[in-house]
Design an enzyme around this catalytic site. Structure first.
Site, PDB file in Angstrom:
ATOM      1  N   TYR A 273      -1.740  -0.491  10.278  1.00 38.63           N
ATOM      2  CA  TYR A 273      -1.885  -0.986   8.898  1.00 38.63           C
ATOM      3  C   TYR A 273      -0.687  -0.556   8.047  1.00 38.63           C
ATOM      4  O   TYR A 273      -0.099  -1.362   7.323  1.00 38.63           O
ATOM      5  CB  TYR A 273      -3.185  -0.432   8.311  1.00 38.63           C
ATOM      6  CG  TYR A 273      -3.379  -0.686   6.828  1.00 38.63           C
ATOM      7  CD1 TYR A 273      -3.845  -1.913   6.360  1.00 38.63           C
ATOM      8  CD2 TYR A 273      -3.100   0.317   5.886  1.00 38.63           C
ATOM      9  CE1 TYR A 273      -4.024  -2.137   4.996  1.00 38.63           C
ATOM     10  CE2 TYR A 273      -3.278   0.102   4.531  1.00 38.63           C
ATOM     11  CZ  TYR A 273      -3.733  -1.127   4.089  1.00 38.63           C
ATOM     12  OH  TYR A 273      -3.911  -1.344   2.739  1.00 38.63           O
TER      13      TYR A 273
ATOM     14  N   SER B 197       0.853  -1.191   0.000  1.00 40.91           N
ATOM     15  CA  SER B 197       0.000   0.000   0.000  1.00 40.91           C
ATOM     16  C   SER B 197       0.887   1.238   0.000  1.00 40.91           C
ATOM     17  O   SER B 197       1.996   1.218   0.566  1.00 40.91           O
ATOM     18  CB  SER B 197      -0.876   0.033   1.250  1.00 40.91           C
ATOM     19  OG  SER B 197      -1.547   1.283   1.351  1.00 40.91           O
TER      20      SER B 197
HETATM   21  P1  NAP Z   1     -11.496  -5.788   0.021  1.00 42.98           P
HETATM   22  O1  NAP Z   1     -12.386  -5.406  -1.105  1.00 42.98           O
HETATM   23  O2  NAP Z   1     -11.940  -5.615   1.418  1.00 42.98           O
HETATM   24  O3  NAP Z   1     -11.035  -7.306  -0.206  1.00 42.98           O
HETATM   25  C1  NAP Z   1     -10.190  -7.905   0.731  1.00 42.98           C
HETATM   26  C2  NAP Z   1     -10.042  -9.365   0.393  1.00 42.98           C
HETATM   27  O4  NAP Z   1      -9.169  -9.954   1.375  1.00 42.98           O
HETATM   28  C3  NAP Z   1     -11.358 -10.111   0.461  1.00 42.98           C
HETATM   29  O5  NAP Z   1     -11.403 -11.085  -0.551  1.00 42.98           O
HETATM   30  C4  NAP Z   1     -11.284 -10.773   1.827  1.00 42.98           C
HETATM   31  O6  NAP Z   1     -11.974 -12.010   1.902  1.00 42.98           O
HETATM   32  C5  NAP Z   1      -9.823 -11.049   1.945  1.00 42.98           C
HETATM   33  N1  NAP Z   1      -9.446 -11.232   3.344  1.00 42.98           N
HETATM   34  C6  NAP Z   1      -9.587 -10.356   4.373  1.00 42.98           C
HETATM   35  N2  NAP Z   1      -9.160 -10.922   5.517  1.00 42.98           N
HETATM   36  C7  NAP Z   1      -8.745 -12.163   5.192  1.00 42.98           C
HETATM   37  C8  NAP Z   1      -8.207 -13.241   5.942  1.00 42.98           C
HETATM   38  N3  NAP Z   1      -8.023 -13.161   7.272  1.00 42.98           N
HETATM   39  N4  NAP Z   1      -7.903 -14.373   5.283  1.00 42.98           N
HETATM   40  C9  NAP Z   1      -8.098 -14.480   3.971  1.00 42.98           C
HETATM   41  N5  NAP Z   1      -8.610 -13.518   3.205  1.00 42.98           N
HETATM   42  C10 NAP Z   1      -8.924 -12.365   3.826  1.00 42.98           C
HETATM   43  O7  NAP Z   1     -10.112  -4.989  -0.051  1.00 42.98           O
HETATM   44  P2  NAP Z   1      -9.196  -4.507  -1.267  1.00 42.98           P
HETATM   45  O8  NAP Z   1      -9.259  -3.035  -1.254  1.00 42.98           O
HETATM   46  O9  NAP Z   1      -9.480  -5.258  -2.490  1.00 42.98           O
HETATM   47  O10 NAP Z   1      -7.786  -4.924  -0.659  1.00 42.98           O
HETATM   48  C11 NAP Z   1      -6.955  -5.915  -1.233  1.00 42.98           C
HETATM   49  C12 NAP Z   1      -5.519  -5.607  -0.843  1.00 42.98           C
HETATM   50  O11 NAP Z   1      -5.182  -4.309  -1.340  1.00 42.98           O
HETATM   51  C13 NAP Z   1      -5.273  -5.560   0.666  1.00 42.98           C
HETATM   52  O12 NAP Z   1      -4.035  -6.167   0.956  1.00 42.98           O
HETATM   53  C14 NAP Z   1      -5.220  -4.065   0.961  1.00 42.98           C
HETATM   54  O13 NAP Z   1      -4.460  -3.787   2.096  1.00 42.98           O
HETATM   55  C15 NAP Z   1      -4.600  -3.537  -0.312  1.00 42.98           C
HETATM   56  N6  NAP Z   1      -4.831  -2.107  -0.553  1.00 42.98           N
HETATM   57  C16 NAP Z   1      -6.069  -1.620  -0.807  1.00 42.98           C
HETATM   58  C17 NAP Z   1      -6.219  -0.245  -1.038  1.00 42.98           C
HETATM   59  C18 NAP Z   1      -7.555   0.390  -1.323  1.00 42.98           C
HETATM   60  O14 NAP Z   1      -7.635   1.625  -1.329  1.00 42.98           O
HETATM   61  N7  NAP Z   1      -8.614  -0.356  -1.568  1.00 42.98           N
HETATM   62  C19 NAP Z   1      -5.113   0.586  -0.985  1.00 42.98           C
HETATM   63  C20 NAP Z   1      -3.873   0.052  -0.730  1.00 42.98           C
HETATM   64  C21 NAP Z   1      -3.732  -1.303  -0.515  1.00 42.98           C
HETATM   65  P3  NAP Z   1     -13.406 -12.208   2.663  1.00 42.98           P
HETATM   66  O15 NAP Z   1     -14.212 -10.982   2.408  1.00 42.98           O
HETATM   67  O16 NAP Z   1     -13.927 -13.460   2.032  1.00 42.98           O
HETATM   68  O17 NAP Z   1     -13.120 -12.370   4.089  1.00 42.98           O
END
Ligand code: NAP
Length: 245
Positions: free
Chosen positions: A154, A140
């Protein structure tokens, strides 16, 4: 372009789901994991199949090491894989006084220990099946911003992922396994609402030089480039997908 199967942790929503669908459209079979959102995983799998590719769904809480071992035991040992090490969580907005041992232990268990053990399992799988794949860790922009007064915990987990990416890339380069990280900025997924801040993107988008948030597809595109032969001389890179932030 090699047609490895792509293992995506957290493929039930957001960036992971976008990677799954885009990779399927480019001819890859997908193994996607989820923790709690079975319906989301099934919707992603349906989109993968609609693109003409195979989808295997595995439930795995990456915060539970034994579930990571079980996940790898469910993958065909002969199947060449790339890894999108994507599963991650964010906690509610907090400052230093709000941080508890329990909160810190939980977020590090998922975002750091989980991601490192998933990478370990993927490397063991690649060695067993005799075919190198590539690894993209989803970090991130928080890793370099620090996220003070939002979630320093985080941000620190993602700093750990950046450092892990550098060392693992050095370790695995001689085997032809490239390891890179993508650092997304403000991306339109449900993660913000799950962390208690549904209007986070609207509130912060003006701080982005490009004056907008990004889509999960824009992140997926960078991730899939790093897994493809188009990035054949790229390893140990931390690539910002942030609109300049
Ligand atoms: P999201 O829509 O909330 O999706 C998160 C995914 O991770 C879901 O499939 C969820 O599965 C899974 N997950 C959460 N906890 C878990 C666990 N304990 N074990 C296995 N799977 C788990 O979030 P996203 O924005 O796509 O985020 C994906 C990645 O991008 C993350 O690493 C996040 O830190 C990073 N990121 C996101 C942003 C942003 O602005 N969105 C920015 C920087 C980095 P379930 O729902 O089935 O539990």
């Amino acid at each position: 372009m090699s047609h490895h199967t792509i293992l995506i942790t957290g493929g039930s929503a957001g960036i992971g789901a976008a990677c799954a669908v885009m990779a399927a459209e480019r001819g890859h079979d997908i193994i996607l994991t989820y923790n709690s959102d079975r319906a989301g995983a099934e919707a992603t799998a349906a989109a993968v199949k609609a693109a003409g590719q195979r989808a295997q769904i595995i439930r795995c809480d990456v915060g539970q090491p034994e579930q990571i071992d079980r996940m790898f035991s469910e993958i065909d040992p002969a199947c060449p894989i790339h890894l999108v090490n994507n599963a991650g969580v964010v906690g509610p907005t907090a400052s230093i006084a709000d941080l508890t041992a329990e909160r810190l232990t939980n977020i590090f268990a998922v975002n750091v220990v989980g991601a490192m053990l998933v990478a370990k399992g993927a490397v063991a799988h690649m060695r067993r099946c005799g075919q190198s794949g590539h690894i993209v860790n989803v970090s991130s922009a928080a890793a370099r911003l620090g996220s003070g007064n939002q979630y320093v915990d985080y941000a620190a987990t993602k700093g750990a992922i950046d450092t892990f990416t550098l060392g693992l890339a050095d370790e695995l380069a001689p085997e032809g396994i490239r390891v890179n990280a993508v650092r997304p900025g403000l991306i339109e997924t449900e993660i913000h609402a799950k962390g208690g801040e549904p209007d986070r993107l609207a509130r912060l988008s003006h701080m982005v030089p490009m004056r907008r948030s990004g889509s999960a597809q824009e992140v997926a595109d960078a991730i899939l480039w790093l897994l493809s032969d188009h990035s054949s001389y790229v390893t140990r890179a931390l690539i910002d997908v942030t609109g300049g932030r």
